[in-house]
Design a protein around this motif. Sequence first.
Motif, PDB file in Angstrom:
ATOM      1  N   THR A   1      -4.188  -1.924  -9.628  1.00 32.29           N
ATOM      2  CA  THR A   1      -5.145  -0.868  -9.967  1.00 32.29           C
ATOM      3  C   THR A   1      -5.665  -1.033 -11.394  1.00 32.29           C
ATOM      4  N   ALA A   2      -4.793  -1.452 -12.310  1.00 32.76           N
ATOM      5  CA  ALA A   2      -5.230  -1.688 -13.685  1.00 32.76           C
ATOM      6  C   ALA A   2      -6.196  -2.864 -13.748  1.00 32.76           C
ATOM      7  N   CYS A   3      -5.927  -3.897 -12.966  1.00 31.84           N
ATOM      8  CA  CYS A   3      -6.825  -5.053 -12.924  1.00 31.84           C
ATOM      9  C   CYS A   3      -8.163  -4.685 -12.299  1.00 31.84           C
ATOM     10  N   MET A   4      -8.156  -3.787 -11.329  1.00 29.86           N
ATOM     11  CA  MET A   4      -9.402  -3.320 -10.727  1.00 29.86           C
ATOM     12  C   MET A   4     -10.266  -2.617 -11.763  1.00 29.86           C
ATOM     13  N   GLU A   5      -9.647  -1.826 -12.634  1.00 33.04           N
ATOM     14  CA  GLU A   5     -10.390  -1.161 -13.700  1.00 33.04           C
ATOM     15  C   GLU A   5     -11.050  -2.179 -14.616  1.00 33.04           C
ATOM     16  N   THR A   6     -10.314  -3.234 -14.950  1.00 31.58           N
ATOM     17  CA  THR A   6     -10.871  -4.271 -15.822  1.00 31.58           C
ATOM     18  C   THR A   6     -12.021  -4.995 -15.140  1.00 31.58           C
ATOM     19  N   LEU A   7     -11.876  -5.279 -13.837  1.00 27.69           N
ATOM     20  CA  LEU A   7     -12.919  -5.982 -13.102  1.00 27.69           C
ATOM     21  C   LEU A   7     -14.217  -5.188 -13.068  1.00 27.69           C
ATOM     22  N   GLN A   8     -14.129  -3.891 -12.808  1.00 27.82           N
ATOM     23  CA  GLN A   8     -15.350  -3.090 -12.717  1.00 27.82           C
ATOM     24  C   GLN A   8     -16.006  -2.925 -14.084  1.00 27.82           C
ATOM     25  N   VAL A   9     -15.220  -2.929 -15.149  1.00 29.47           N
ATOM     26  CA  VAL A   9     -15.802  -2.905 -16.499  1.00 29.47           C
ATOM     27  C   VAL A   9     -16.585  -4.189 -16.753  1.00 29.47           C
ATOM     28  N   GLY A  10     -16.036  -5.326 -16.293  1.00 23.00           N
ATOM     29  CA  GLY A  10     -16.750  -6.590 -16.417  1.00 23.00           C
ATOM     30  C   GLY A  10     -18.062  -6.565 -15.660  1.00 23.00           C
ATOM     31  N   TYR A  11     -18.062  -5.976 -14.470  1.00 21.19           N
ATOM     32  CA  TYR A  11     -19.284  -5.832 -13.664  1.00 21.19           C
ATOM     33  C   TYR A  11     -20.306  -4.997 -14.437  1.00 21.19           C
ATOM     34  N   LEU A  12     -19.863  -3.851 -14.982  1.00 18.00           N
ATOM     35  CA  LEU A  12     -20.771  -2.976 -15.737  1.00 18.00           C
ATOM     36  C   LEU A  12     -21.360  -3.693 -16.936  1.00 18.00           C
ATOM     37  N   HIS A  13     -20.537  -4.446 -17.663  1.00 17.46           N
ATOM     38  CA  HIS A  13     -21.029  -5.182 -18.827  1.00 17.46           C
ATOM     39  C   HIS A  13     -22.104  -6.192 -18.430  1.00 17.46           C
TER      40      HIS A  13
ATOM     41  N   TRP B   1     -11.289 -12.121  -5.896  1.00 15.82           N
ATOM     42  CA  TRP B   1     -12.189 -11.286  -6.682  1.00 15.82           C
ATOM     43  C   TRP B   1     -13.361 -12.046  -7.281  1.00 15.82           C
ATOM     44  N   LEU B   2     -13.149 -13.282  -7.690  1.00 16.89           N
ATOM     45  CA  LEU B   2     -14.259 -14.009  -8.301  1.00 16.89           C
ATOM     46  C   LEU B   2     -14.176 -15.487  -7.988  1.00 16.89           C
ATOM     47  N   ALA B   3     -15.336 -16.128  -8.108  1.00 18.81           N
ATOM     48  CA  ALA B   3     -15.433 -17.575  -7.919  1.00 18.81           C
ATOM     49  C   ALA B   3     -16.423 -18.106  -8.936  1.00 18.81           C
ATOM     50  N   ALA B   4     -16.021 -19.143  -9.663  1.00 23.29           N
ATOM     51  CA  ALA B   4     -16.855 -19.716 -10.709  1.00 23.29           C
ATOM     52  C   ALA B   4     -17.320 -21.106 -10.316  1.00 23.29           C
ATOM     53  N   GLY B   5     -18.561 -21.397 -10.612  1.00 23.26           N
ATOM     54  CA  GLY B   5     -19.118 -22.721 -10.393  1.00 23.26           C
ATOM     55  C   GLY B   5     -19.943 -23.126 -11.596  1.00 23.26           C
ATOM     56  N   HIS B   6     -20.527 -24.303 -11.543  1.00 22.56           N
ATOM     57  CA  HIS B   6     -21.322 -24.784 -12.665  1.00 22.56           C
ATOM     58  C   HIS B   6     -22.588 -23.963 -12.878  1.00 22.56           C
ATOM     59  N   ASP B   7     -23.074 -23.291 -11.833  1.00 19.52           N
ATOM     60  CA  ASP B   7     -24.341 -22.584 -11.954  1.00 19.52           C
ATOM     61  C   ASP B   7     -24.234 -21.084 -11.738  1.00 19.52           C
ATOM     62  N   ARG B   8     -23.021 -20.547 -11.470  1.00 20.24           N
ATOM     63  CA  ARG B   8     -22.927 -19.109 -11.232  1.00 20.24           C
ATOM     64  C   ARG B   8     -21.484 -18.646 -11.288  1.00 20.24           C
ATOM     65  N   LEU B   9     -21.335 -17.335 -11.514  1.00 21.38           N
ATOM     66  CA  LEU B   9     -20.041 -16.666 -11.427  1.00 21.38           C
ATOM     67  C   LEU B   9     -20.214 -15.511 -10.448  1.00 21.38           C
ATOM     68  N   ASP B  10     -19.484 -15.547  -9.340  1.00 25.09           N
ATOM     69  CA  ASP B  10     -19.585 -14.515  -8.319  1.00 25.09           C
ATOM     70  C   ASP B  10     -18.440 -13.519  -8.468  1.00 25.09           C
ATOM     71  N   LEU B  11     -18.781 -12.221  -8.536  1.00 23.64           N
ATOM     72  CA  LEU B  11     -17.793 -11.149  -8.515  1.00 23.64           C
ATOM     73  C   LEU B  11     -17.883 -10.460  -7.161  1.00 23.64           C
ATOM     74  N   ARG B  12     -16.746 -10.210  -6.537  1.00 23.28           N
ATOM     75  CA  ARG B  12     -16.746  -9.581  -5.223  1.00 23.28           C
ATOM     76  C   ARG B  12     -16.085  -8.204  -5.306  1.00 23.28           C
TER      77      ARG B  12
END
Length: 204
Positions: free
Chosen positions: A42-54, A146-157
Amino acid sequence: MALAQPEPGGVLAGQIDPRTGSGAGAPDGTRAVPLRGTLATTACMETLQVGYLHAVAAAAGCSLSQPFPDNGVDWHVSHGAPEHVVDDEVTVKVQLKATYQVPPRPPGPTFAFTLDNEHLVKLARTPVAVHKILVVMLVPRERDQWLAAGHDRLDLRHCCYWTNLAGHPVTGRRRTTVRIPTARIFDDRALCEIMTRVGSGGTP
């Protein structure tokens, strides 16, 4: 005694993910299971959604601030533009929530989300000097999805959705279920449109 040397990122070469049969950092090119921290999900979920907002605020050209001390609303998002009528900079208060209990791409025009009544009363207050919105993020249950990083994008799920609960009634004894519109995906364009409406004297 010989010690196994950790790979960059703190994982050992050759550790294979039992779910996928692959790993990272292994000599044969497979991907090893990362050693994740023990912080509560739950704490990690809070951090993830803050990253999305930023990320959304950055793309929309908005600034962010946190009220201190916290008065029950997570973030203040401000948008400056000379086209605004009410001021050259307008602000919206954002309350973030996250859940893994709703699947991605929820069917239908809305999905259900439950709020404590005390929290709903704050979000539903009207009229207000500064408008408030609720942003709900749907996330996978497992953190490795939760996320996947590539050379051209960062996907948040998976996705954030927003709603304005001004005037919403309290219906439960302690908690109330509200409906979140699936058409209101929270991204940079949506945030710009929200700020444009507020900047012209309207509601989010």
